[in-house]
Scaffold this motif. Structure first.
Motif, short mmCIF file in Angstrom:
data_model
loop_
_atom_site.label_atom_id
_atom_site.label_comp_id
_atom_site.label_asym_id
_atom_site.label_seq_id
_atom_site.Cartn_x
_atom_site.Cartn_y
_atom_site.Cartn_z
N VAL A 59 0.85 -1.20 0.00
CA VAL A 59 0.00 0.00 0.00
C VAL A 59 0.88 1.24 0.00
O VAL A 59 0.62 2.22 -0.72
N ALA A 60 1.97 1.21 0.80
CA ALA A 60 2.87 2.35 0.89
C ALA A 60 3.50 2.64 -0.48
O ALA A 60 3.57 3.80 -0.91
N ARG A 61 3.91 1.56 -1.18
CA ARG A 61 4.50 1.74 -2.50
C ARG A 61 3.48 2.33 -3.47
O ARG A 61 3.77 3.25 -4.23
N LEU A 62 2.27 1.79 -3.41
CA LEU A 62 1.19 2.20 -4.32
C LEU A 62 0.84 3.68 -4.15
O LEU A 62 0.55 4.37 -5.12
N THR A 63 0.88 4.14 -2.91
CA THR A 63 0.46 5.52 -2.65
C THR A 63 1.65 6.46 -2.54
O THR A 63 1.47 7.66 -2.36
N GLY A 64 2.86 5.90 -2.64
CA GLY A 64 4.06 6.73 -2.53
C GLY A 64 4.21 7.32 -1.14
O GLY A 64 4.71 8.44 -0.98
#
Lengths: 143, 304
Positions: A59-64
């Motif tokens: 999720v962190a990667r997806l939302t930057g």
């Protein structure tokens, strides 16, 4: 015919509006993307396991965004979630908990099949109604 | 006044078939709603609303079973008024639906409930549950629209207020279905109040229909003058019959009441005539079967 034209109009509106649905009434997803921070509440004694951490990392990667952790006791964390001070809370929650109506409990990462009503399941809790944010996180949890 | 008049036998049978179809279709809708409702309040109330909406169809079928029966020693006037009783039950059911939807919507608005609609997995695909709910609601709209449109003209020809109330119930059904879709789309767009606000508007229109029907049904049970099918105004047909009867027997008082789909006339202040006027003279354009009974009360003598 009047009825059918109303229905066609409503369906058309639904399809047009369909792009980008669901969204959040209180804008959690937008805030996470804009501030690049996911505010996670960890209930003491129920820190995220490997699968939950992996989902969170996706999720962190997806939302930057980066995960900002805060630890505390159950009620304290869930109240902060309700007040919009946290975006997510991780802990062990049962479906028949009195909090079940106040916040939304997601699915257990990596679990197949439904838990019993009183079973305390390790999972994320969300603010009620933040459907876009819930969909983003839960789709990664289910991956 | 027993049995169904030949003039409306075909429509009466068609009305009953429509009501059996209603029960069958609504049961499939209830099943689909049950499996997609999840934790959604809006879908739960749509389900309860669908259950209540079966009441007019069932009362019509029960009343339709008794109405053609011959009078018995226990019911010497026959069963024409079963229809009036069924009408009251159906009107109360419609009002309850309105009250229920209004209460659900208003309490959700006041509590500022933010409805959660999560994604789910179906056939290995992740789908937002809202899309499934919308599909179920679209399905729940189609049969009521078709059935309601078919029932209205039959109800008018049969002068059947139960069937008319049931057509209104179908209107309530497809309207709440449509509001449900607007509500789910609203939730999807981030407007948590959309669902409840739309529900409240529809509830008010259902309540208006329900209360006006309760008034008419009560008037019927209190031997009030026959009312129009869709308002509390005195029926145009009743006014025609009163005017014609007063033409035939000048100086008389004509009183009319309604017994189910029939009108019953009492002409007061004249001796019973040796011959009743031929068909059509009393009813004009009103179907003959509608005036089911005509009685005369002679003038009271002074000694009495």
């Amino acid at each position: 015919m009047r009825c059918s034209s109303i229905i066609v109009a409503a369906l058309g509106a639904a399809l047009l509006a369909g792009c980008g649905m669901p969204r959040d009434p209180d804008g959690t997803s937008e805030r996470v993307r804009a501030s690049r921070v996911i505010r996670l509440g960890e209930i003491v004694g129920a820190e995220p396991d490997a699968q939950a951490s992996a989902a969170l990392a996706r999720v962190a990667r997806l939302t930057g965004a980066q995960v900002e952790r805060r630890q505390g006791h159950g009620e304290e964390m869930l109240e902060a979630l309700q007040a919009g001070e946290l975006d997510l809370v991780y802990g062990r929650f049962a479906d028949d908990s009195p909090w079940a109506a106040e916040v939304y409990f997601g699915e257990q990462p990596g679990r197949i099949g439904n838990p019993g009503k009183s079973e305390r399941v390790p999972r994320f809790a969300f603010r009620n109604g933040e459907n876009g944010w819930i969909a983003t996180v839960e789709n990664e949890v289910a991956r | 006044m027993s049995g169904i008049p030949a003039a409306i036998e075909v429509d009466f049978a068609y009305g009953r078939r429509l009501e059996w179809w209603t029960l069958a279709w609504m049961s499939t809708i209830i099943a689909v709603m049950y499996f997609t409702m999840g934790a959604s309040k809006a879908m739960q109330s749509a389900l309860i609303e669908d259950f209540l909406s079966l009441v007019p169809a069932m009362t019509f079928l029960v009343a339709g079973h008794f109405e053609p029966k011959k009078p018995t020693s226990r019911f010497p006037f026959g069963f024409a008024r079963v229809n009036s009783l069924a009408f009251l039950v159906a009107a109360v059911a419609l009002t309850l639906v309105g009250l229920f939807v209004a209460w659900e919507a208003a309490s959700a608005l006041l509590a500022q409930e933010h409805p959660t609609v999560p994604p789910i997995e179906i056939f290995g695909q992740r789908v937002w549950l809202g899309w499934l709910m919308i599909a179920a609601l679209v399905y729940s709209i189609v049969p009521p629209v078709i059935l309601g449109h078919r029932k209205l003209p039959v109800a008018r020809r049969l002068r059947d207020k139960v069937l008319h109330t049931d057509a209104l119930m179908q209107k309530a059904d497809w309207q709440t279905g449509l509001t449900g879709i607007v509500g789910i789309v609203g939730i999807g767009m981030g407007y948590w109040w959309a669902d409840s606000a739309a529900g409240l508007l529809i509830a008010l229109s259902i309540l208006k229909d329900g209360i006006s029907n309760i008034r008419t049904a009560s008037a019927e049970l209190l031997d009030g003058a026959p009312r129009e099918m869709d308002s509390a105004a005195i029926s145009h047909e009743a006014e025609t019959v009163i005017a014609k009867a007063q033409e035939c027997w000048p100086g008389s008082t004509v009183r009319l009441r309604e017994s189910g789909r029939y009108m019953i006339a009492v002409v007061e202040g004249v001796e019973p005539p040796a011959q009743i006027p031929p068909h059509g003279e009393l009813t004009g354009k009103v179907p003959d079967w509608r005036l089911a009974r005509l009685t005369f009360e002679p003038p009271q003598s002074d000694e009495a």
